[in-house]
Structures are given as structure tokens and as C-alpha cells.
Design an enzyme around this catalytic site. Structure first.
Site, short mmCIF file in Angstrom:
data_model
loop_
_atom_site.label_atom_id
_atom_site.label_comp_id
_atom_site.label_asym_id
_atom_site.label_seq_id
_atom_site.Cartn_x
_atom_site.Cartn_y
_atom_site.Cartn_z
N GLU A 187 7.77 -6.53 -7.18
CA GLU A 187 7.22 -7.40 -6.14
C GLU A 187 6.15 -8.28 -6.75
OE1 GLU A 187 4.69 -5.97 -3.05
OE2 GLU A 187 3.78 -4.42 -4.27
N GLU A 229 4.65 -7.39 -10.39
CA GLU A 229 4.82 -5.96 -10.67
C GLU A 229 6.24 -5.67 -11.17
OE1 GLU A 229 1.61 -3.98 -7.58
OE2 GLU A 229 3.73 -3.81 -7.09
N GLU A 265 16.79 -0.05 -2.89
CA GLU A 265 16.78 -0.14 -4.35
C GLU A 265 17.23 1.18 -4.93
OE1 GLU A 265 12.96 -1.12 -6.01
OE2 GLU A 265 12.95 -3.10 -5.09
N ARG A 323 -2.40 -12.43 -4.33
CA ARG A 323 -3.83 -12.29 -4.02
C ARG A 323 -4.53 -11.66 -5.21
NH1 ARG A 323 -3.56 -6.70 -3.77
NH2 ARG A 323 -1.68 -5.92 -2.76
N GLY A 356 0.80 -1.22 0.00
CA GLY A 356 0.00 0.00 0.00
C GLY A 356 0.84 1.28 0.00
P1 ADP Z 1 -3.14 -3.14 -5.19
O1 ADP Z 1 -3.81 -1.83 -5.08
O2 ADP Z 1 -2.16 -3.17 -6.28
O3 ADP Z 1 -4.06 -4.30 -5.14
P2 ADP Z 1 -2.06 -2.34 -2.73
O4 ADP Z 1 -0.65 -2.58 -2.33
O5 ADP Z 1 -2.50 -0.96 -3.02
O6 ADP Z 1 -2.24 -3.30 -3.95
O7 ADP Z 1 -2.99 -2.98 -1.64
C1 ADP Z 1 -4.37 -3.25 -1.79
C2 ADP Z 1 -5.05 -3.15 -0.47
O8 ADP Z 1 -4.43 -3.95 0.48
C3 ADP Z 1 -5.04 -1.75 0.06
O9 ADP Z 1 -6.28 -1.53 0.70
C4 ADP Z 1 -3.90 -1.76 1.05
O10 ADP Z 1 -4.14 -0.81 2.08
C5 ADP Z 1 -3.94 -3.17 1.56
N1 ADP Z 1 -2.62 -3.73 1.89
C6 ADP Z 1 -1.60 -3.97 1.05
N2 ADP Z 1 -0.56 -4.53 1.67
C7 ADP Z 1 -0.91 -4.67 2.97
C8 ADP Z 1 -0.25 -5.20 4.12
N3 ADP Z 1 0.97 -5.70 4.08
N4 ADP Z 1 -0.94 -5.18 5.29
C9 ADP Z 1 -2.18 -4.67 5.34
N5 ADP Z 1 -2.85 -4.17 4.27
C10 ADP Z 1 -2.24 -4.16 3.10
P1 ADP Z 2 3.94 -1.67 -2.33
O1 ADP Z 2 4.19 -3.02 -1.74
O2 ADP Z 2 3.68 -0.63 -1.31
O3 ADP Z 2 2.98 -1.72 -3.46
P2 ADP Z 2 6.06 -1.43 -4.31
O4 ADP Z 2 7.40 -2.04 -4.11
O5 ADP Z 2 5.13 -2.13 -5.22
O6 ADP Z 2 5.39 -1.24 -2.89
O7 ADP Z 2 6.25 0.07 -4.77
C1 ADP Z 2 5.15 0.96 -4.81
C2 ADP Z 2 5.42 2.07 -5.82
O8 ADP Z 2 6.59 2.80 -5.45
C3 ADP Z 2 5.70 1.58 -7.23
O9 ADP Z 2 4.51 1.36 -7.96
C4 ADP Z 2 6.54 2.71 -7.80
O10 ADP Z 2 5.75 3.77 -8.24
C5 ADP Z 2 7.34 3.16 -6.60
N1 ADP Z 2 8.66 2.49 -6.56
C6 ADP Z 2 8.99 1.38 -5.88
N2 ADP Z 2 10.28 1.02 -6.07
C7 ADP Z 2 10.81 1.94 -6.93
C8 ADP Z 2 12.10 2.15 -7.51
N3 ADP Z 2 13.14 1.34 -7.26
N4 ADP Z 2 12.26 3.22 -8.33
C9 ADP Z 2 11.23 4.05 -8.60
N5 ADP Z 2 10.01 3.91 -8.08
C10 ADP Z 2 9.77 2.88 -7.25
MG MG Z 3 3.17 -2.81 -5.25
#
Ligand code: ADP
Ligand code: ADP
Ligand code: MG
Length: 480
Positions: free
Chosen positions: A308, A294, A219, A312, A183
Site C-alpha cells: 500500500e 510499503e 491477497e 502522509r 492501522g
Molecule cells: P504508520 O504507523 O505506518 O504510520 P498506521 O497504519 O499504523 O501507519 O497508522 C498511523 C496512525 O494513523 C495510527 O494512529 C492509526 O490508528 C491511524 N490510522 C491509519 N489509518 C487510518 C484510517 N483509515 N482512519 C483512521 N485512522 C487511521
Molecule cells: P494497514 O493499512 O492496516 O497498514 P497493510 O496492508 O499495510 O494494512 O498491512 C498491515 C500488515 O499486515 C503488514 O505490515 C503485514 O505485516 C501484514 N500483511 C498485509 N498483507 C499481507 C500479505 N498479503 N501477506 C502477509 N502479511 C500481510
Molecule cells: Mg500499512
């Protein structure tokens, strides 16, 4: 593959899903609880809803024939309480459990506990979640499997000194990221070694507060990248396919706001190459179920890096459903039942273009502060090629205890430009009174030349926010 396909089809079609799963506990709330219920009902599977004391009036409870209260409002006491959820499933005779997204959906101990109690967890095995779940460990696994990852630390960084040393070798700017993150939380940017100690402490504290785990990795910051992700389906028999890509580059604070499929910036060759890498990533963790791999696509439009894997169903799964015609939640139910995939990679065709706008209860003029409240008036758009997934109704209250997603507005049209036009029309119709939302901001964005051209990187929204807000304010003045 005609023979293979027919065999797969016959194997799938001869077994009704409701013979494999009889009753599913939906261990979630909001729009995703409704989405899961829809797939179950269409498959003839019974469902049981759960709710916290804050959600007694929620739509997923009102629509349920059977529901169980699992505790007080705080998520830690209810939707994150695995014992309460397991007890509810056992007490109501459920043989399956769907975790939705967020909450316990990526918790390997919970997946294991379901299995140990004879309840089919509708998702991957605890082991697969464990392998993909630690973002730093997943990087190492992917690198070993030949999937490109961003330059950065090998595994976690153990101290500020360690982080400084890695940053020195990869070069600034860098991102400190929480291994358990999600998130958009637990991420901090550092432009020089001066920033790093403070950023390290801040990211660690946020990760600890959000995820109860403060392990960090590092990173290199990819400049002006696009967020491109691939939808995966994998069955227990070992078949892995992808259902194309989504561009989720329109983000605020590293969180997605608008998603589209397919990504406009991919050539057919690059799509195939990235799709193969995504399949390889899923195979590397012996994945089973629906998942998302991703990637960041570099500004050269050529190099891509694994970021990542989300183990789900994803918030934005609907845009993929629109362009492929595949019901992803139904596929999750089939796979969890042990049925083989009923489509091959060659069966997957991407038709037209789909866009999703997430409408959140938040104030874009106040740093996107969540501002939930009571829904005074609600009207959703409709018509050809339109889908709205939401758990709101007139007079309901959007709870302050959980995330601020109010509705997902999705459109499908033959071309990207037609999809943009359709989405503009939808947001003109969309009416939600009672609290601020990002709907007007997203509407403005749909007219921005960079967006229309398909030129937005993940840096676009934060950079253009003042301009977009200024414009919607002037439109307001004009209307008034
Ligand atoms: P996406 O939008 O790509 O499905 P997100 O990372 O935005 O993935 O997460 C989707 C939902 O899950 C959001 O409501 C976020 O707040 C929640 N979420 C994501 N990772 C976690 C986590 N590790 N623990 C609790 N809630 C999470
Ligand atoms: P989360 O688990 O919160 O979704 P992510 O690793 O998917 O975390 O990263 C969330 C967002 O942060 C990505 O969609 C991107 O926009 C930005 N981001 C993450 N890592 C990088 C990176 N190495 N360089 C640039 N942007 C990044
Ligand atoms: Mg992500």
C-alpha cells in the site's frame, strides 16, 4: 548533477519558507502535533492548534499561543470534523493546514475542501490521495505501472463466492483486507475455504465500523515476510526521490511496534531496485509531498510485492530523519509551498543505523488491550544519539478517546549493534508510571537472538510473545 543541485539549492535558498506560508493550522493532536509545530517554528511560520474538549489540558494546547476548540471528545465530533477544522483555519487567518497522520490526513474530500477555501493542504492533492487511498484500486494501478503486487483479486471482491473463487486460484492461506483499511484493522486470515465465510463477515463488519466502508479485497498470505517500506519525497515540479527504507517487521496484530532504518536484509542492489519501484509507484499516482510505499519482502529475500501507499507523514518517519539528516516535515512544508526539492537522489546518503520503539499504553499480557490513564511519574532517556517524541508530561492524562501511543523512543548510532545497545540503555532509563506499557516487552525483545541477528519476520512477535513475556516476568520476580 552538480549544476542541477546548485540550481535547486539556489532556487530553494533564495525564498524563505515563511514568505510562502505564514500561518499553519495543525489539524491533529499528540506527539505529531508537536512535531509539526517544531518544523513550523524553525521555519518562522506561525501555528494555530486545535483541540477537542477532552484535550483542553494537552501539551499541544499548552504550548500554543493560539488554539481553537473544535468540538466534543469523540474524534468523529472533533479531529474528524472537517467543517470545524476549516472554520478554525479560516477564522484564525491560516493559509496552510497540516493534517499529521491518522484522522483526516488521507481524506481526499478534505484535501479538496482546503484547496477550495484557499488553504494550502500540506500533503498530496485530493486526486493523488484518491488514487492511492483505495488499497484494492492502488494494486491495479501499480500492476499496470509495472510494480509487482501480491497475487490476489483484481480490484475488490464482491461476495463470499467471488472471494472463494479468487482464493481457489491463488491458493490458501489468504488474507481478506479492507480497501479503506489502516492501522492493521479490517484484515482477516483464512487457512481454508471453511474459514472464509466467517472471516469475510468479520472483516466486513470491522471495516464498516472503523472506516465506514466495507469494500474488501483478497491477497495471498506471504509466509514469513518482512515489511520493508520506502520514504518518498515528490515536488510539484515532478521530481521524485526516495530516502531509503525502513524495516517494520516487528508487529503485533499487523501493527508496527519497532522500526529500524536501514533494513538489514537488503543488499545494495535490492535496495536500489525496490527504491526504483517505490519511485515508480509515486509517479503512477502523480504524487506530491512526503509519502511511504510499503512492500512485503518474501522469505527468499528476493521477491517483493507492493502492499500500500500511505499518503502522509508516517509515525516512524524519525528513523529516516536520523539516517539521512533530512527534516521530513520541513520538506513537506517546502513542497506544499511550491518550492522544488533541494536535494537529488545522489545527495541522499544513509549514515549509521536508527531504531524506534513505540511505547504504547497497553497491556501485552492481555492481548495488548489499551489501558490509558494518568501519568504519575515520567522520565525520558537522553544523551548522544537519542530522540524522544511524545506529548506526555508529569501529571497529564493519556486520553482514552484516541490512540494509545505514549512516546516514540528513537536512537541513532554508527552500527546496528551499537544502536541496539543504545536502545537497551534508553529503555532502562525510560520511566513511565501510572499505567501499563509495552516498554518491558520491547526491552526483552532487544535481547532476543533472532532480533539481534536481524532475523525477525512479521510473524516473529506473535509467535515469540509467550517466551518474551515469561522472561520479563522472571526478571520482575528477580528485581522484587
Ligand atoms: P504508520 O504507523 O505506518 O504510520 P498506521 O497504519 O499504523 O501507519 O497508522 C498511523 C496512525 O494513523 C495510527 O494512529 C492509526 O490508528 C491511524 N490510522 C491509519 N489509518 C487510518 C484510517 N483509515 N482512519 C483512521 N485512522 C487511521
Ligand atoms: P494497514 O493499512 O492496516 O497498514 P497493510 O496492508 O499495510 O494494512 O498491512 C498491515 C500488515 O499486515 C503488514 O505490515 C503485514 O505485516 C501484514 N500483511 C498485509 N498483507 C499481507 C500479505 N498479503 N501477506 C502477509 N502479511 C500481510
Ligand atoms: Mg500499512
Amino acid at each position: 548533477s552538480e549544476g542541477k543541485r546548485r540550481a535547486g539549492f539556489l532556487r530553494g535558498a533564495s525564498v524563505p519558507l515563511s514568505a510562502m506560508l505564514k500561518r499553519v493550522l495543525i489539524a491533529n493532536r499528540g506527539e505529531i502535533a508537536l512535531r509539526v509545530r517544531r518544523a513550523c517554528r524553525e521555519a518562522g511560520i506561525e501555528t494555530v492548534s486545535v483541540y477537542s474538549q477532552a484535550d483542553a489540558e494537552a501539551l499541544h494546547v499548552q504550548l500554543a499561543t493560539r488554539s481553537v476548540c473544535i468540538g466534543p471528545p469523540r474524534a468523529a465530533d472533533s479531529y474528524l470534523n472537517s467543517q470545524a477544522l476549516l472554520s478554525a483555519a479560516i477564522a484564525t487567518g491560516c493559509d496552510g493546514l497540516h493534517p499529521g497522520y491518522g484522522f483526516l490526513s488521507e481524506n481526499p474530500e478534505f484535501a479538496d475542501a482546503c484547496a477550495e477555501n484557499g488553504i494550502t493542504f500540506i500533503g498530496p492533492s485530493g486526486d493523488a490521495i484518491r488514487k492511492a487511498g483505495s488499497k484494492s484500486a492502488a494494486r491495479d494501478l501499480m500492476r499496470a505501472a509495472g510494480v509487482p503486487v501480491t497475487p490476489g483479486s483484481d480490484g475488490p471482491v464482491s461476495s463470499v463466492e467471488d472471494a472463494l473463487a479468487v482464493a481457489e486460484t491463488v491458493g490458501y492461506p489468504v488474507l481478506l483486507k479492507a480497501s479503506a483499511g489502516g492501522g492493521g484493522r479490517g484484515i482477516r486470515r483464512c487457512d481454508s475455504s471453511k474459514d472464509l465465510p466467517d472471516a469475510y463477515a468479520a472483516a466486513k463488519a470491522e471495516a464498516n465500523a472503523c472506516f465506514g466502508n466495507d469494500e474488501m479485497y483478497l491477497e495471498k498470505l506471504v509466509l514469513e515476510p518482512r515489511h520493508i517500506e520506502f520514504q518518498i519525497l515528490a515536488d510539484r515540479q515532478g521530481h521524485v526521490i526516495h530516502l531509503g527504507d525502513r524495516d517494520c517487521s516487528i508487529q503485533r496484530r499487523n501493527q508496527k511496534l519497532i522500526e529500524e532504518a536501514p533494513a538489514r536484509c537488503l543488499t545494495p542492489e535490492l535496495r536500489e531496485e525496490m527504491g526504483r519501484a517505490a519511485v515508480k509507484a509515486a509517479q503512477a499516482v502523480h504524487y506530491e509531498g512526503a509519502g511511504t510505499v510499503e512492500f512485503l519482502l518474501d522469505s527468499d529475500g528476493q521477491h517483493f510485492y507492493f502492499m500500500e501507499m500511505n499518503t502522509r507523514i508516517q509515525v516512524e518517519h524519525g528513523v529516516t530523519e536520523m539516517i539521512t539528516g533530512v527534516d521530513l516535515v520541513r520538506q513537506q512544508l517546502r513542497i506544499a509551498s511550491g518550492l522544488p526539492l533541494d536535494l537529488t537522489q545522489e545527495d541522499v546518503t544513509l549514515t549509521g543505523h536508527a531504531i524506534e520503539c513505540r511505547i504504547n499504553a497497553e497491556d501485552p499480557t492481555a492481548n495488548f488491550r489499551p489501558c490509558p490513564g494518568k501519568v504519575e511519574f515520567l522520565h525520558f532517556p537522553g544523551g548522544p544519539g537519542v530522540r524522544v517524541d511524545s506529548a506526555l508530561y508529569n501529571g497529564c492524562t493519556l486520553s482514552p478517546y484516541y490512540d494509545s501511543l505514549a512516546a516514540k523512543v528513537m536512537v541513532h548510532a554508527p552500527t546496528r549493534l551499537e544502536a541496539i545497545r543504545r536502545m537497551r540503555r534508553c529503555l532502562e532509563e525510560f520511566t513511565l508510571e501510572g499505567f501499563p506499557t509495552n516498554a518491558e516487552l520491547s526491552y526483552e525483545l532487544l535481547f532476543h537472538p533472532t532480533f539481534v541477528r536481524g532475523g525477525c519476520t512479521t510473524a516473529f512477535l506473535d509467535r515469540s510473545l509467550p517466551e518474551l513475556l515469561e522472561f520479563s516476568r522472571r526478571v520482575d520476580d528477580h528485581k522484587g
